[in-house]
Design a protein around this motif. Structure first.
Motif, mmCIF file in Angstrom:
data_model
loop_
_atom_site.group_PDB
_atom_site.id
_atom_site.type_symbol
_atom_site.label_atom_id
_atom_site.label_comp_id
_atom_site.label_asym_id
_atom_site.label_seq_id
_atom_site.Cartn_x
_atom_site.Cartn_y
_atom_site.Cartn_z
ATOM 1 N N GLY A 131 -22.361 -36.937 -16.238
ATOM 2 C CA GLY A 131 -23.353 -37.946 -16.569
ATOM 3 C C GLY A 131 -23.710 -37.859 -18.040
ATOM 4 O O GLY A 131 -23.131 -37.047 -18.780
ATOM 5 N N MET A 132 -24.680 -38.664 -18.455
ATOM 6 C CA MET A 132 -25.010 -38.726 -19.876
ATOM 7 C C MET A 132 -26.520 -38.912 -20.042
ATOM 8 O O MET A 132 -27.141 -39.693 -19.327
ATOM 9 C CB MET A 132 -24.281 -39.930 -20.469
ATOM 10 N N VAL A 133 -27.076 -38.156 -21.004
ATOM 11 C CA VAL A 133 -28.508 -38.281 -21.280
ATOM 12 C C VAL A 133 -28.706 -39.409 -22.288
ATOM 13 O O VAL A 133 -27.932 -39.539 -23.229
ATOM 14 C CB VAL A 133 -29.027 -36.960 -21.877
ATOM 15 N N LEU A 134 -29.739 -40.216 -22.107
ATOM 16 C CA LEU A 134 -29.990 -41.310 -23.044
ATOM 17 C C LEU A 134 -30.955 -40.864 -24.144
ATOM 18 O O LEU A 134 -31.904 -40.136 -23.887
ATOM 19 C CB LEU A 134 -30.583 -42.520 -22.318
ATOM 20 N N LEU A 144 -24.891 -31.474 -17.425
ATOM 21 C CA LEU A 144 -24.647 -32.548 -18.402
ATOM 22 C C LEU A 144 -24.342 -31.899 -19.744
ATOM 23 O O LEU A 144 -24.863 -30.821 -20.050
ATOM 24 C CB LEU A 144 -25.894 -33.416 -18.584
ATOM 25 N N VAL A 145 -23.534 -32.570 -20.546
ATOM 26 C CA VAL A 145 -23.318 -32.100 -21.922
ATOM 27 C C VAL A 145 -23.920 -33.166 -22.831
ATOM 28 O O VAL A 145 -23.652 -34.359 -22.654
ATOM 29 C CB VAL A 145 -21.817 -31.898 -22.212
ATOM 30 N N LEU A 158 -23.255 -29.742 -29.489
ATOM 31 C CA LEU A 158 -23.387 -29.897 -28.037
ATOM 32 C C LEU A 158 -24.284 -28.849 -27.377
ATOM 33 O O LEU A 158 -24.252 -27.665 -27.723
ATOM 34 C CB LEU A 158 -21.995 -29.834 -27.394
ATOM 35 N N LEU A 159 -25.071 -29.332 -26.408
ATOM 36 C CA LEU A 159 -25.849 -28.430 -25.559
ATOM 37 C C LEU A 159 -25.413 -28.633 -24.115
ATOM 38 O O LEU A 159 -25.129 -29.772 -23.710
ATOM 39 C CB LEU A 159 -27.342 -28.746 -25.642
ATOM 40 N N VAL A 207 -16.629 -27.659 -21.064
ATOM 41 C CA VAL A 207 -17.676 -27.826 -20.038
ATOM 42 C C VAL A 207 -17.608 -29.251 -19.494
ATOM 43 O O VAL A 207 -17.526 -30.209 -20.265
ATOM 44 C CB VAL A 207 -19.086 -27.577 -20.634
ATOM 45 N N THR A 208 -17.636 -29.393 -18.162
ATOM 46 C CA THR A 208 -17.550 -30.739 -17.586
ATOM 47 C C THR A 208 -18.937 -31.354 -17.491
ATOM 48 O O THR A 208 -19.878 -30.734 -16.975
ATOM 49 C CB THR A 208 -16.897 -30.677 -16.197
#
Ligand code: ME8
Length: 646
Positions: free
Chosen positions: A618-621, A582-583, A569-570, A614-615
């Motif tokens: 949203g989400m990266v595609l 974002l995570v 995770l980043l 970490v909250t």
């Protein structure tokens, strides 16, 4: 200086496999390396098309030997360009000029009394295409082919090889680099410590017709080895062409240990009889094994180079072969080992150094390679190491220690990666008073990459070109680079514009060779319940109204950092345009610093979730292929953060 480098000419009784590809890639790499040293190089490969084995294979295929040879020879010829192998000549022993040369040489040797008619009985191995001595057998079988040789007794012509035994021993002893590595030189000398027999060089046509007729007796064809070895002369136009005069003195043959005896004993004595000096070097390598057994067409455990190329890409295959085998010793092939090399050496070490450096130049100095200021201790250390690398690489390449040459390059790649960590360009970039220091660091990285590109290009020509173009060179400049004029430090011109592109090597996940597997590694069957479920899922289509519920937005990454205790995770701080966190599970594929400044697509209206403390809002595609390669999606061109994707 000139170089005439050759591979064995391969039998056309089966298709090319990884063993053939290895020898031919070594020859190609060495040829590119010596061209990079501004030398005059001729590189030859080809096919060996006469003899029992080919006649038998053609019979089994139900076609005439020549038709069969045409078909398989074309497969060899066509196998090489996709592997970036560029021979200057591709010779076939069925070529008219070769047949003529073999007959001329036979007549010459016959006329001077080095060929006589005798009778022979012995144990013949069809796989080796030669008679074996009792000593060579293991439990009555040929150790290479695991077959029992056939007893044969017949009249034949013989070459007076024994006459040249003392001369050959003397030549080998006086020329330590005639046969290398040394273990093979010792093996040949030990073989020569026993009396040498004359060589049977004919086969009666009553037994075999597929061969070159003896010019002095039409009832016989030439023994395939006497025919095949002469290819090295035909290919450069023996006896009176310019090429012959230019290249014969610089001949270097590459072979595997299976054909040491014909090359180290038959061939030099044949040359001596014709009145020619022997070749300069014989470079002998070991076997590629699979599960401890030699990869071989007769055993049937072969890996096809084309399959590997499709699975891993040409440069990964070339790099793996050159890096993994210590020339002279055996090596093992497995998908696991090639994936490990790709992930650690190529994607991680080289790929990261490259993408981090270029991303930082792009971001911090507008894509222009800056001018360096004064050098600190760590700068000098990097510059010195990079220049020494070129020397070390050149020495190791010249002694066929390709794995060591590459180790020397990777030592500098690793030093440059550490240099990024210690100099922290992203910290320097935040402080205007540190601009000189930042420029120096970025210049040094670009210059180190230039030298790395230079030395890697013989092994990985496509990657070399990609790197050179990204560093701002033209293709013509890349093709004109050389190890004589371009090996000093400081030759990169500041102000060059770099071109950011795709990453050099994707990371791969462990994969199966035999098509798609489920998570437990079991091969999926067509028409299985699982397939049915997939078909049902495909029918489960999303309505446009459902799709409209997703809020997809362009987000710009402002900061990225690893999340403690997580390998995957980043934590990303993005603007869209308001700031949010974002995570993303992309830590195995991207270094935090190469993400800063990038635009990505995110799902903006996901319910927040907490991941490793970490909250994520949203989400990266990202896109992922079957091999597990991953790439972030991004808008085609830069656009205002927060723009809606629809
Ligand atoms: O011997 N590992 O042809 P050939 C490494 N026509 N290299 C291997 C290999 C392996 N497992 N298997 C094959 C002949 N090779 C003759 C040569 S030359 C005048 C005539 C490579 O098709 C290696 O270079 O059996 C080996 O020497 C050669 O293929 C044998 O090819």
């Amino acid at each position: 200086m000139s170089l005439y480098i050759t591979t064995p000419i391969y039998y056309v009784n089966a298709q090319p496999h990884l063993g053939h590809a290895y020898t031919t890639i070594v020859a190609d790499t060495f040829s590119r390396f010596r061209k990079l040293c501004k030398e005059d190089v001729r590189f030859q490969t080809g096919t060996d098309e006469h003899g029992d084995k080919v006649a038998e294979a053609a019979q089994a295929a139900g076609i005439a030997p020549k038709e069969y040879a045409d078909r398989i020879s074309a497969m060899f010829r066509e196998a090489w360009p996709p592997l970036s192998i560029k021979p200057d000549t591709f010779i076939r022993t069925t070529d008219e000029d070769h047949i003529r040369t073999v007959q001329e040489i036979l007549q010459k040797v016959y006329d001077q009394g080095d060929i006589y008619l005798g009778s022979y009985s012995g144990l013949y191995c069809r796989g080796c295409e030669r008679f074996l001595t009792d000593k060579e057998l293991v439990e009555g079988k040929c150790p290479d082919h695991q077959t029992t040789p056939t007893p044969i007794s017949e009249s034949n012509y013989f070459f007076r090889m024994s006459k040249y035994q003392d001369w050959l021993i003397d030549h080998i002893k006086r020329n330590p680099s005639f046969i290398t590595p040394e273990r093979y030189r010792n093996e040949v000398l030990s073989f020569l410590s026993e009396p040498l027999e004359d060589l049977c060089i004919s086969r009666p046509k009553s037994r075999l017709t597929w061969g070159i007729s003896l010019p002095f007796d039409d009832d016989f064809v030439t023994y395939v080895w006497f025919d095949a070895l002469i290819n090295y002369l035909t290919g450069i136009g023996y006896p009176d062409s310019d090429e012959f005069r230019r290249y014969w003195d610089a001949a270097a043959h590459i072979i595997a240990k299976d054909i040491l005896k014909p090359h180290a004993i038959y061939w030099p004595t044949m040359l001596k009889s014709i009145g020619l000096p022997p070749y300069k070097h014989l470079h002998v390598h070991g076997y590629w094994n699979i599960n401890e057994a030699k990869m071989s067409k007769s055993i049937g455990n072969v890996v096809r180079p084309e399959t590997l190329r499709q699975d891993y890409g040409v440069d990964t295959v070339r790099y793996f072969l050159m890096r993994e085998m210590s020339f002279g010793l055996d090596a093992s092939f497995s998908d696991e080992s090639i994936i490990a090399r790709q992930n650690s050496d190529l994607a991680n070490d080289l790929g990261n150094l490259f993408s981090r450096s270029l991303t930082m130049i792009n971001k911090f100095t507008d894509g222009l390679i800056p001018a360096p200021a004064g050098l600190s201790r760590e700068d000098k250390e990097l510059a010195e190491a990079a220049v020494n690398m070129v020397n070390e690489y050149t020495d190791q390449m010249n002694s066929f220690a390709f794995n060591r040459a590459l180790q020397a390059v990777w030592a500098v790649i690793s030093l440059a990666n550490k240099y990024i960590v210690t100099t922290e360009p992203w910290v320097l970039a935040k402080d205007k008073t540190k601009a000189d220091r930042l420029n120096t660091v970025l210049y040094n990285l670009a210059e180190t990459l230039r030298l790395i590109t230079l030395v890697l290009s013989p092994v990985m020509p496509e990657t070399g070109l990609k790197m050179a173009l990204a560093l701002g060179n033209t293709e013509a400049e890349f093709n004109n680079q050389n190890l004589i004029d371009h090996c000093a430090w400081g030759l990169t011109a500041s102000g060059m514009k770099i071109k950011l592109g795709d990453s050099l090597f994707p990371r791969l996940e462990k994969k199966s060779k035999t098509g798609s597997k489920d998570s437990k590694g079991k091969k999926k069957e067509k028409g299985s319940p699982e397939d049915k479920k997939n078909a049902d899922n495909a029918a489960n289509l999303v309505s446009f109204d459902d799709f409209k519920k997703l809020d997809l937005r362009v987000a710009e990454i402002k900061a990225a950092e690893k999340i403690k205790k997580s390998e995957r995770l980043l934590k990303l701080t993005v603007t869209a345009p308001e700031e949010r966190t974002l995570v993303a599970g992309i830590a195995e594929y991207y270094q935090p610093e190469e993400l800063v400044g990038r635009q990505v697509i995110m799902v903006a209206n996901l319910k927040p979730v907490k991941l490793m403390g970490v909250t994520s809002h949203g989400m990266v595609l990202a896109a992922r292929d079957e091999q597990g390669r991953l790439t972030l999606t991004s808008p085609g061109e830069e656009i205002s953060p927060g723009s809606k994707v629809s």
